[in-house]
Design an enzyme around this catalytic site. Structure first.
Site, PDB file in Angstrom:
ATOM      1  N   GLU A  88      35.068  37.985  36.051  1.00  0.00           N
ATOM      2  CA  GLU A  88      35.614  37.432  37.296  1.00  0.00           C
ATOM      3  C   GLU A  88      34.505  37.432  38.364  1.00  0.00           C
ATOM      4  O   GLU A  88      33.931  38.473  38.669  1.00  0.00           O
ATOM      5  CB  GLU A  88      36.782  38.295  37.776  1.00  0.00           C
ATOM      6  CG  GLU A  88      37.468  37.724  39.008  1.00  0.00           C
ATOM      7  CD  GLU A  88      38.531  38.660  39.575  1.00  0.00           C
ATOM      8  OE1 GLU A  88      38.235  39.851  39.764  1.00  0.00           O
ATOM      9  OE2 GLU A  88      39.650  38.187  39.832  1.00  0.00           O
ATOM     10  N   GLU A 117      48.631  44.521  40.199  1.00  0.00           N
ATOM     11  CA  GLU A 117      48.246  43.101  40.172  1.00  0.00           C
ATOM     12  C   GLU A 117      46.730  43.065  40.226  1.00  0.00           C
ATOM     13  O   GLU A 117      46.132  43.416  41.249  1.00  0.00           O
ATOM     14  CB  GLU A 117      48.894  42.368  41.351  1.00  0.00           C
ATOM     15  CG  GLU A 117      50.403  42.275  41.157  1.00  0.00           C
ATOM     16  CD  GLU A 117      51.168  41.800  42.375  1.00  0.00           C
ATOM     17  OE1 GLU A 117      50.542  41.398  43.368  1.00  0.00           O
ATOM     18  OE2 GLU A 117      52.408  41.832  42.330  1.00  0.00           O
ATOM     19  N   LYS A 159      47.083  52.047  52.234  1.00  0.00           N
ATOM     20  CA  LYS A 159      45.628  52.153  52.394  1.00  0.00           C
ATOM     21  C   LYS A 159      45.101  50.732  52.243  1.00  0.00           C
ATOM     22  O   LYS A 159      44.956  50.215  51.124  1.00  0.00           O
ATOM     23  CB  LYS A 159      45.054  53.073  51.321  1.00  0.00           C
ATOM     24  CG  LYS A 159      43.786  53.803  51.714  1.00  0.00           C
ATOM     25  CD  LYS A 159      42.615  52.918  52.037  1.00  0.00           C
ATOM     26  CE  LYS A 159      41.918  52.389  50.814  1.00  0.00           C
ATOM     27  NZ  LYS A 159      40.904  51.342  51.146  1.00  0.00           N
ATOM     28  N   CYS A 199      42.925  35.664  43.630  1.00  0.00           N
ATOM     29  CA  CYS A 199      43.069  36.163  42.254  1.00  0.00           C
ATOM     30  C   CYS A 199      43.556  35.066  41.328  1.00  0.00           C
ATOM     31  O   CYS A 199      43.275  35.072  40.139  1.00  0.00           O
ATOM     32  CB  CYS A 199      44.028  37.340  42.236  1.00  0.00           C
ATOM     33  SG  CYS A 199      45.629  36.919  42.929  1.00  0.00           S
TER      34      CYS A 199
HETATM   35  P1  NAD Z   1      39.166  46.578  44.834  1.00  0.00           P
HETATM   36  O1  NAD Z   1      39.805  47.023  43.563  1.00  0.00           O
HETATM   37  O2  NAD Z   1      37.716  46.805  44.998  1.00  0.00           O
HETATM   38  O3  NAD Z   1      39.850  47.280  46.083  1.00  0.00           O
HETATM   39  C1  NAD Z   1      41.237  47.165  46.309  1.00  0.00           C
HETATM   40  C2  NAD Z   1      41.713  48.378  47.056  1.00  0.00           C
HETATM   41  O4  NAD Z   1      41.575  49.520  46.213  1.00  0.00           O
HETATM   42  C3  NAD Z   1      40.919  48.684  48.328  1.00  0.00           C
HETATM   43  O5  NAD Z   1      41.821  49.113  49.316  1.00  0.00           O
HETATM   44  C4  NAD Z   1      40.015  49.817  47.884  1.00  0.00           C
HETATM   45  O6  NAD Z   1      39.598  50.660  48.932  1.00  0.00           O
HETATM   46  C5  NAD Z   1      40.924  50.553  46.928  1.00  0.00           C
HETATM   47  N1  NAD Z   1      40.228  51.396  45.950  1.00  0.00           N
HETATM   48  C6  NAD Z   1      39.011  51.195  45.394  1.00  0.00           C
HETATM   49  N2  NAD Z   1      38.728  52.208  44.521  1.00  0.00           N
HETATM   50  C7  NAD Z   1      39.783  53.051  44.542  1.00  0.00           C
HETATM   51  C8  NAD Z   1      40.093  54.264  43.879  1.00  0.00           C
HETATM   52  N3  NAD Z   1      39.251  54.816  42.991  1.00  0.00           N
HETATM   53  N4  NAD Z   1      41.279  54.861  44.141  1.00  0.00           N
HETATM   54  C9  NAD Z   1      42.154  54.307  45.009  1.00  0.00           C
HETATM   55  N5  NAD Z   1      41.911  53.162  45.700  1.00  0.00           N
HETATM   56  C10 NAD Z   1      40.744  52.528  45.453  1.00  0.00           C
HETATM   57  O7  NAD Z   1      39.562  45.043  44.988  1.00  0.00           O
HETATM   58  P2  NAD Z   1      39.070  44.044  46.130  1.00  0.00           P
HETATM   59  O8  NAD Z   1      37.621  43.801  45.865  1.00  0.00           O
HETATM   60  O9  NAD Z   1      39.538  44.527  47.437  1.00  0.00           O
HETATM   61  O10 NAD Z   1      39.917  42.726  45.790  1.00  0.00           O
HETATM   62  C11 NAD Z   1      39.491  41.755  44.901  1.00  0.00           C
HETATM   63  C12 NAD Z   1      40.115  41.984  43.532  1.00  0.00           C
HETATM   64  O11 NAD Z   1      41.526  41.989  43.664  1.00  0.00           O
HETATM   65  C13 NAD Z   1      39.814  40.878  42.544  1.00  0.00           C
HETATM   66  O12 NAD Z   1      39.577  41.463  41.281  1.00  0.00           O
HETATM   67  C14 NAD Z   1      41.103  40.070  42.499  1.00  0.00           C
HETATM   68  O13 NAD Z   1      41.313  39.343  41.322  1.00  0.00           O
HETATM   69  C15 NAD Z   1      42.111  41.148  42.687  1.00  0.00           C
HETATM   70  N6  NAD Z   1      43.372  40.591  43.203  1.00  0.00           N
HETATM   71  C16 NAD Z   1      44.432  40.480  42.347  1.00  0.00           C
HETATM   72  C17 NAD Z   1      45.617  39.924  42.786  1.00  0.00           C
HETATM   73  C18 NAD Z   1      46.800  39.742  41.876  1.00  0.00           C
HETATM   74  O14 NAD Z   1      47.878  39.444  42.359  1.00  0.00           O
HETATM   75  N7  NAD Z   1      46.643  39.917  40.572  1.00  0.00           N
HETATM   76  C19 NAD Z   1      45.727  39.495  44.127  1.00  0.00           C
HETATM   77  C20 NAD Z   1      44.614  39.628  44.964  1.00  0.00           C
HETATM   78  C21 NAD Z   1      43.441  40.196  44.484  1.00  0.00           C
END
Ligand code: NAD
Length: 488
Positions: A392, A256, A180, A290
């Site tokens: 963040e 992550e 997804k 991130c």
């Molecule tokens: P997000 O958590 O909003 O969304 C990530 C994914 O999760 C999307 O596909 C979203 O549709 C899905 N999602 C959201 N709510 C959900 C739920 N309740 N159940 C299942 N799936 C759900 O994150 P984002 O805004 O897309 O990305 C940015 C974030 O990701 C930042 O916090 C960043 O630090 C983090 N990030 C971490 C790493 C790492 O390696 N630690 C790498 C990249 C990004």
């Protein structure tokens, strides 16, 4: 797949699915509509998980490791053969500069398949002979089997790179996946379906369902009882929701998550290198990394010089659309994210931060006025308990704080709920190693940033994640380790 409609990819074929709902994919550069994306419902997720379950019992599982590795090499080569198509799609969805996607996103997307196709061929097995007087004549050995159907939930900041970082090892270990992708950057994940078919990946091994998170495809996937494990990259708050869903059925998770990463700059650093590294870590990908640095701690004797030079660097960054010559900073990924980052910019000002540079949205020409642009921003002067130092932001911004001693800066660096990464800048390697060992996080770079060897453990401490992936650690997560005891 047409360029105007982004379809699900289930059982080796593109499909609009059964929900009948579509939503707009917005170009962050100017707010225009790039395409329409199918929104998956429970039925679509169900179809995808069923296809993955069938494929798990089919030819994919029966192949030798070498055969699977050969196919994954062909997937990597397929991405490379269509490099420009992936590049265009990634830059349209995210707004990031072509130069960045050309050097990082697309090549790493391909490399993720080759690295794990190689690694899986060299997994050692454990073996123990039972030879005590009362336990004679038995030998134990371990085997690894695929974990099953893996749910992959990926974010928007490095869409192809972070999705393939999970799919590569999952498939190399013989699992099947349902992905997804982020609702705002679905295109390269969809396009990869064509490459999978061309490479000879059997139908059902790689499936994609589009949609949102809560009450949509993301939640339906993580709640699905036939998904054996979930690997997720995204926000810490989303990880909390997914962990609750995964607790039903006691399913394994690998997370992550977010970060609030410190850079520690000692007075005895190579200042040119520290400035260059901090420029990249604070502003690359418009701060949507991130691993990015949002807290910079600089030893007092070089504080003023460091602030002056980082300001000059930030003000020299060219802001523009992906194909603009020399553009270093694109827009943020969405209107929603622009609103969030600009709220933090306003908050910093209202809390009395000294705005060294930036602090708002740049004025762009008419064609780009509706894009989601923000200025690279540097602050000083806020206390360490300010929300700007705790939360963040995920934009092109950082706060710089002076420090006077090693103990003080270690305490400041660790004063956070997050623990993803850090960087330490000093020419004194004893000090670098001493400090690195005391920062509570998953990765510390010394005199560098974002140098990634895919064989090394990757992941976060504290609220920045659960588990490690990379190298053998990915193989740990994507396989079930079993012991067989044979009485001789
Ligand atoms: P997000 O958590 O909003 O969304 C990530 C994914 O999760 C999307 O596909 C979203 O549709 C899905 N999602 C959201 N709510 C959900 C739920 N309740 N159940 C299942 N799936 C759900 O994150 P984002 O805004 O897309 O990305 C940015 C974030 O990701 C930042 O916090 C960043 O630090 C983090 N990030 C971490 C790493 C790492 O390696 N630690 C790498 C990249 C990004």
């Amino acid at each position: 797949m047409t360029s105007r409609e982004i379809l699900h990819f289930i059982d080796g074929a593109y499909t609009a699915g059964s929900s009948g709902r579509m939503y707009e994919n917005i170009n962050p550069v100017d707010g225009s509509v790039i395409s329409h994306i199918c929104e998956g419902g429970r039925d679509d997720v169900d179809q995808a998980v069923s296809a993955a379950r069938r494929a798990l019992a089919g030819p994919w599982r029966d192949m030798t490791v070498q055969q699977r590795s050969d196919i994954l090499y062909r997937v990597a080569d397929g991405i490379t053969a269509r490099f420009d198509e992936f590049l265009e799609a990634e830059c349209l969805d995210t707004g990031k500069p072509h130069s960045l996607a050309r050097s990082i996103d697309i090549p790493r997307g391909a490399a993720n398949f080759k690295v794990f196709a190689d690694l899986v061929k060299n997994v050692p097995a454990e073996s123990f002979v039972m030879d005590t007087p009362d336990q004679q004549g038995a030998v134990n050995y371990s085997i690894r089997t695929p974990k099953g159907v893996i749910g992959v939930i990926s974010p928007w900041n490095l869409p192809l790179l972070l999705m393939t970082w999970k799919v590569g090892p999952a498939l190399a270990c013989g699992n099947t996946v349902v992905v997804k992708p982020s609702e705002v950057t679905p295109t390269t994940t969809a396009l990869l379906g064509e490459v999978m078919n061309e490479a000879g990946v059997p139908p059902g091994v790689y499936n994609v369902v589009h949609g949102f998170g809560a009450n949509s495809a993301g939640a339906f996937l993580t709640e699905h009882p036939d998904v054996d494990a979930i690997t997720f990259t995204g926000e810490t708050s989303t990880g909390t929701a997914i962990m609750k869903a995964a607790s039903e059925g006691v399913r394994d998770v690998s997370f992550e998550l977010g970060g609030k990463n410190p850079a520690i700059v000692f007075a005895d650093c190579d200042l040119d290198k520290a400035i260059e590294g901090t420029m990249r870590s604070a502003f690359a990908n418009c701060g949507q990394v991130c691993l990015g640095t949002e807290r910079v701690y600089v030893e007092r004797p070089i504080f003023d010089e460091f602030v002056k030079r980082l300001k000059e660097g930030a003000e020299g960054l060219v802001i523009g659309p992906p194909d603009m010559e020399g553009a270093a900073l694109g827009p943020l990924v969405s209107q929603e994210h622009q609103d969030k980052v600009l709220k933090y910019y306003d908050l910093a000002a209202s809390l009395g931060a000294q705005i060294v540079t930036g602090g708002g949205a740049p004025s762009m020409n008419d064609a780009l006025q509706s894009g989601f642009w923000v200025e690279p921003t540097i602050w000083t002067g806020l206390p360490d308990d300010s929300p700007i130092m705790k939360e963040e932001i995920f934009g092109p911004c950082c706060h710089i704080t002076p420090f006077d001693s090693e103990d003080e800066v270690i305490a400041l660096a660790n004063d956070t709920d997050y623990g993803l990464c850090s960087s330490v800048w000093t020419e004194n390697l004893s000090k670098a190693n001493r400090v690195a060992a005391q920062i509570d996080c998953g990765i510390t770079w010394v005199n560098s940033w974002f140098l990634r060897d895919l064989r090394t453990p990757f992941g976060g401490a504290k609220q920045s994640g659960i588990g490690r992936e990379g190298g053998v650690h990915s193989l740990e997560f994507y396989t079930e380790l079993r012991n067989i005891c044979v009485k001789l």
